[in-house]
Design an enzyme around this catalytic site. Structure first.
Site, PDB file in Angstrom:
ATOM      1  N   LYS A  94      -0.863  -0.094 -10.268  1.00  0.00           N
ATOM      2  CA  LYS A  94      -1.130   0.873  -9.180  1.00  0.00           C
ATOM      3  C   LYS A  94      -2.569   1.343  -9.303  1.00  0.00           C
ATOM      4  O   LYS A  94      -2.997   1.753 -10.380  1.00  0.00           O
ATOM      5  CB  LYS A  94      -0.220   2.105  -9.308  1.00  0.00           C
ATOM      6  CG  LYS A  94       1.233   1.839  -9.003  1.00  0.00           C
ATOM      7  CD  LYS A  94       2.028   3.136  -8.912  1.00  0.00           C
ATOM      8  CE  LYS A  94       2.058   3.621  -7.496  1.00  0.00           C
ATOM      9  NZ  LYS A  94       3.279   4.409  -7.177  1.00  0.00           N
TER      10      LYS A  94
ATOM     11  N   ASN B 279       1.001   5.825  -0.595  1.00  0.00           N
ATOM     12  CA  ASN B 279       0.453   7.014   0.056  1.00  0.00           C
ATOM     13  C   ASN B 279      -1.073   7.000   0.007  1.00  0.00           C
ATOM     14  O   ASN B 279      -1.724   7.178   1.003  1.00  0.00           O
ATOM     15  CB  ASN B 279       0.993   8.279  -0.614  1.00  0.00           C
ATOM     16  CG  ASN B 279       2.496   8.399  -0.364  1.00  0.00           C
ATOM     17  OD1 ASN B 279       2.930   8.337   0.777  1.00  0.00           O
ATOM     18  ND2 ASN B 279       3.273   8.492  -1.416  1.00  0.00           N
ATOM     19  N   PHE B 280      -1.626   6.789  -1.182  1.00  0.00           N
ATOM     20  CA  PHE B 280      -3.096   6.748  -1.230  1.00  0.00           C
ATOM     21  C   PHE B 280      -3.567   5.677  -2.199  1.00  0.00           C
ATOM     22  O   PHE B 280      -4.679   5.694  -2.652  1.00  0.00           O
ATOM     23  CB  PHE B 280      -3.665   8.099  -1.662  1.00  0.00           C
ATOM     24  CG  PHE B 280      -2.921   8.716  -2.808  1.00  0.00           C
ATOM     25  CD1 PHE B 280      -1.987   9.724  -2.588  1.00  0.00           C
ATOM     26  CD2 PHE B 280      -3.109   8.277  -4.107  1.00  0.00           C
ATOM     27  CE1 PHE B 280      -1.273  10.274  -3.654  1.00  0.00           C
ATOM     28  CE2 PHE B 280      -2.400   8.830  -5.170  1.00  0.00           C
ATOM     29  CZ  PHE B 280      -1.477   9.835  -4.936  1.00  0.00           C
ATOM     30  N   GLY B 281      -2.677   4.735  -2.512  1.00  0.00           N
ATOM     31  CA  GLY B 281      -3.104   3.695  -3.443  1.00  0.00           C
ATOM     32  C   GLY B 281      -2.494   2.369  -3.048  1.00  0.00           C
ATOM     33  O   GLY B 281      -1.793   2.273  -2.046  1.00  0.00           O
ATOM     34  N   SER B 282      -2.811   1.367  -3.837  1.00  0.00           N
ATOM     35  CA  SER B 282      -2.203   0.058  -3.561  1.00  0.00           C
ATOM     36  C   SER B 282      -1.611  -0.448  -4.873  1.00  0.00           C
ATOM     37  O   SER B 282      -1.981   0.019  -5.957  1.00  0.00           O
ATOM     38  CB  SER B 282      -3.286  -0.907  -3.079  1.00  0.00           C
ATOM     39  OG  SER B 282      -4.196  -1.130  -4.154  1.00  0.00           O
ATOM     40  N   VAL B 283      -0.672  -1.351  -4.769  1.00  0.00           N
ATOM     41  CA  VAL B 283      -0.029  -1.923  -5.945  1.00  0.00           C
ATOM     42  C   VAL B 283      -0.189  -3.436  -5.907  1.00  0.00           C
ATOM     43  O   VAL B 283       0.041  -4.058  -4.871  1.00  0.00           O
ATOM     44  CB  VAL B 283       1.467  -1.547  -6.013  1.00  0.00           C
ATOM     45  CG1 VAL B 283       2.127  -2.178  -7.242  1.00  0.00           C
ATOM     46  CG2 VAL B 283       1.638  -0.037  -6.075  1.00  0.00           C
TER      47      VAL B 283
ATOM     48  N   LYS C 261       0.858  -1.190   0.000  1.00  0.00           N
ATOM     49  CA  LYS C 261       0.000   0.000   0.000  1.00  0.00           C
ATOM     50  C   LYS C 261       0.890   1.234   0.000  1.00  0.00           C
ATOM     51  O   LYS C 261       1.900   1.276   0.703  1.00  0.00           O
ATOM     52  CB  LYS C 261      -0.884   0.010   1.255  1.00  0.00           C
ATOM     53  CG  LYS C 261      -1.941  -1.099   1.241  1.00  0.00           C
ATOM     54  CD  LYS C 261      -3.194  -0.705   1.998  1.00  0.00           C
ATOM     55  CE  LYS C 261      -4.269  -1.783   1.864  1.00  0.00           C
ATOM     56  NZ  LYS C 261      -4.388  -2.304   0.469  1.00  0.00           N
TER      57      LYS C 261
ATOM     58  N   ASP D 146      10.175  12.154  -1.263  1.00  0.00           N
ATOM     59  CA  ASP D 146       9.906  10.948  -0.466  1.00  0.00           C
ATOM     60  C   ASP D 146      10.980   9.885  -0.669  1.00  0.00           C
ATOM     61  O   ASP D 146      10.693   8.690  -0.721  1.00  0.00           O
ATOM     62  CB  ASP D 146       8.515  10.386  -0.836  1.00  0.00           C
ATOM     63  CG  ASP D 146       7.957   9.497   0.265  1.00  0.00           C
ATOM     64  OD1 ASP D 146       6.950   8.810   0.018  1.00  0.00           O
ATOM     65  OD2 ASP D 146       8.560   9.472   1.361  1.00  0.00           O
TER      66      ASP D 146
HETATM   67  C1  LIG Z   1       2.878   0.391  -2.763  1.00  0.00           C
HETATM   68  C2  LIG Z   1       4.006  -0.434  -3.340  1.00  0.00           C
HETATM   69  N1  LIG Z   1       4.601  -1.210  -2.273  1.00  0.00           N
HETATM   70  C3  LIG Z   1       5.451  -2.270  -2.570  1.00  0.00           C
HETATM   71  N2  LIG Z   1       5.822  -2.567  -3.851  1.00  0.00           N
HETATM   72  C4  LIG Z   1       6.661  -3.648  -4.054  1.00  0.00           C
HETATM   73  C5  LIG Z   1       7.069  -3.997  -5.408  1.00  0.00           C
HETATM   74  C6  LIG Z   1       7.783  -5.135  -5.719  1.00  0.00           C
HETATM   75  N3  LIG Z   1       8.018  -5.166  -7.049  1.00  0.00           N
HETATM   76  C7  LIG Z   1       7.478  -4.050  -7.622  1.00  0.00           C
HETATM   77  N4  LIG Z   1       7.500  -3.663  -8.903  1.00  0.00           N
HETATM   78  C8  LIG Z   1       6.897  -2.504  -9.234  1.00  0.00           C
HETATM   79  C9  LIG Z   1       6.271  -1.712  -8.285  1.00  0.00           C
HETATM   80 CL1  LIG Z   1       5.534  -0.197  -8.770  1.00  0.00          CL
HETATM   81  C10 LIG Z   1       6.226  -2.082  -6.937  1.00  0.00           C
HETATM   82  C11 LIG Z   1       6.849  -3.279  -6.607  1.00  0.00           C
HETATM   83  N5  LIG Z   1       7.150  -4.416  -3.048  1.00  0.00           N
HETATM   84  C12 LIG Z   1       6.797  -4.114  -1.779  1.00  0.00           C
HETATM   85  C13 LIG Z   1       5.949  -3.039  -1.514  1.00  0.00           C
HETATM   86  F1  LIG Z   1       5.582  -2.751  -0.259  1.00  0.00           F
HETATM   87  C14 LIG Z   1       5.020   0.517  -3.978  1.00  0.00           C
HETATM   88  O1  LIG Z   1       4.803   0.976  -5.091  1.00  0.00           O
HETATM   89  N6  LIG Z   1       6.078   0.847  -3.206  1.00  0.00           N
HETATM   90  C15 LIG Z   1       7.000   1.859  -3.656  1.00  0.00           C
HETATM   91  C16 LIG Z   1       8.138   1.208  -4.423  1.00  0.00           C
HETATM   92  F2  LIG Z   1       7.670   0.627  -5.525  1.00  0.00           F
HETATM   93  F3  LIG Z   1       9.052   2.122  -4.734  1.00  0.00           F
HETATM   94  F4  LIG Z   1       8.702   0.253  -3.615  1.00  0.00           F
END
Ligand SMILES: C[C@H](Nc1nc(-c2c[nH]c3ncc(Cl)cc23)ncc1F)C(=O)NCC(F)(F)F
Length: 293
Positions: free
Chosen positions: A46, A23-27, A21, A140
């Site tokens: 995202k 700032n305001f979304g989830s991936v 998760k 950030d």
């Molecule tokens: C909310 C998301 N959190 C996470 N994402 C990933 C991730 C693995 N592999 C990935 N490949 C492309 C993306 Cl965009 C994310 C991941 N792994 C653990 C997380 F907690 C995120 O975007 N975090 C910011 C950043 F990407 F810089 F780490």
């Protein structure tokens, strides 16, 4: 090689797992599988959690910024997916197979020596030099926002708080600061909400500290600063931190961190933003520390 962004059809995006998760979304990790035979590519998608008007506007701004970034040390934007019906959309990013640096460091600390940490630091400097050349302020920079492509390649992965510098000013004053992570912020950002490349350099110094502590929670920036601050409730925390920084108190050198690296961190934490090094100077210094010869 430039790759044209593409439009992804939601019906072919198959959810595999949640990545995290923001700032305001989830991936989420998805497979884009139009042939429906599991040969499609893995992508990171995202999406907004709550599509309030303000969040949608910020999300649109983030997608414009992501679309404009093309650099080996910045996570690649692949395209957009319009959700059928809802006015919402999702951003399709390249998927990096490892977790963020914050998760990767403690797990792999036994095979990551100072040379590796300095390699990651120099790659973040390259990404930040590129970002600065596009007049972006990241706001950030932290190990949780750096992604690991492989043991020799990291990328800046999140631009949720990134701002574009106006033409006539080298700094950006943020109206509402939100719950941004105070222990990575420069004094001028804490007291006057002023953000610039120099405040990104301050955050980079904290990221360097995280690298050399291998992101261990017990000596994380919040844990260390809170120890220095004594017990305060959260609103007093900012004033107490500003005071402590004004007195010249700084994070101490992590165990087995070379003195010259701690001195580099301290230069990033110069109280006067004009005395902090640029990302170009940081990259040159870091490359001298690495024994790549
Ligand atoms: C909310 C998301 N959190 C996470 N994402 C990933 C991730 C693995 N592999 C990935 N490949 C492309 C993306 Cl965009 C994310 C991941 N792994 C653990 C997380 F907690 C995120 O975007 N975090 C910011 C950043 F990407 F810089 F780490």
């Amino acid at each position: 090689e430039y790759q044209e962004p593409s439009v992804y059809e939601e019906r072919y995006l198959k959810l595999i797992s949640a990545l995290g998760k923001g700032n305001f979304g989830s991936v989420e990790l998805c497979r884009y599988d139009p042939l429906d035979d599991n040969t499609g590519e893995l992508v990171a998608v995202k999406k907004l959690q709550h599509n309030t008007a303000e969040h949608v506007r910020d999300f649109q701004r983030e997608s414009l910024i992501l679309r404009s970034l093309h650099n080996d040390y910045i996570v690649r934007y692949k395209g957009i997916c319009y959700s059928v019906g809802r006015r919402n959309f999702q951003l399709v990013m390249e998927y990096l197979p490892n977790k963020s640096l914050r998760e990767y460091l403690p797990i792999n600390r036994d095979r990551l020596d100072s040379n590796h940490l300095l390699l990651y630091a120099s790659q973040v400097c390259k990404g930040m030099q590129y970002l600065g050349s596009q007049r972006y302020v990241h706001r950030d920079l932290a190990s949780r926002n750096i992604l690991v492509e492989n043991v020799n390649h990291v990328k800046i992965g999140d631009f949720g708080l990134t701002k574009i510098l106006p033409q006539d000013k080298e700094y950006y004053v943020v109206k509402l600061r939100g719950e941004s992570p105070i222990f990575w912020h420069a004094p001028e950002s804490l007291s006057d909400s002023i953000y610039s490349c120099a405040s990104d350099v301050w955050s980079f110094g904290v990221l360097l500290y995280e690298l050399y502590t291998y992101s261990e929670r017990s000596c994380s920036p919040p844990a260390e600063y809170l120890r220095m601050m004594g017990s305060h409730n959260s609103q007093q925390a900012v004033c107490c931190l500003v005071e402590l920084l004004r007195e010249g108190k700084r994070l101490s050198a992590p165990p087995c961190c070379p003195l010259k690296v701690h001195k580099l961190m301290l230069s990033c934490w110069s109280h006067l933003s004009s005395e902090r090094p640029s990302f170009r100077e940081l990259e040159l210094q870091i490359n001298q520390f690495r024994d790549i010869h």
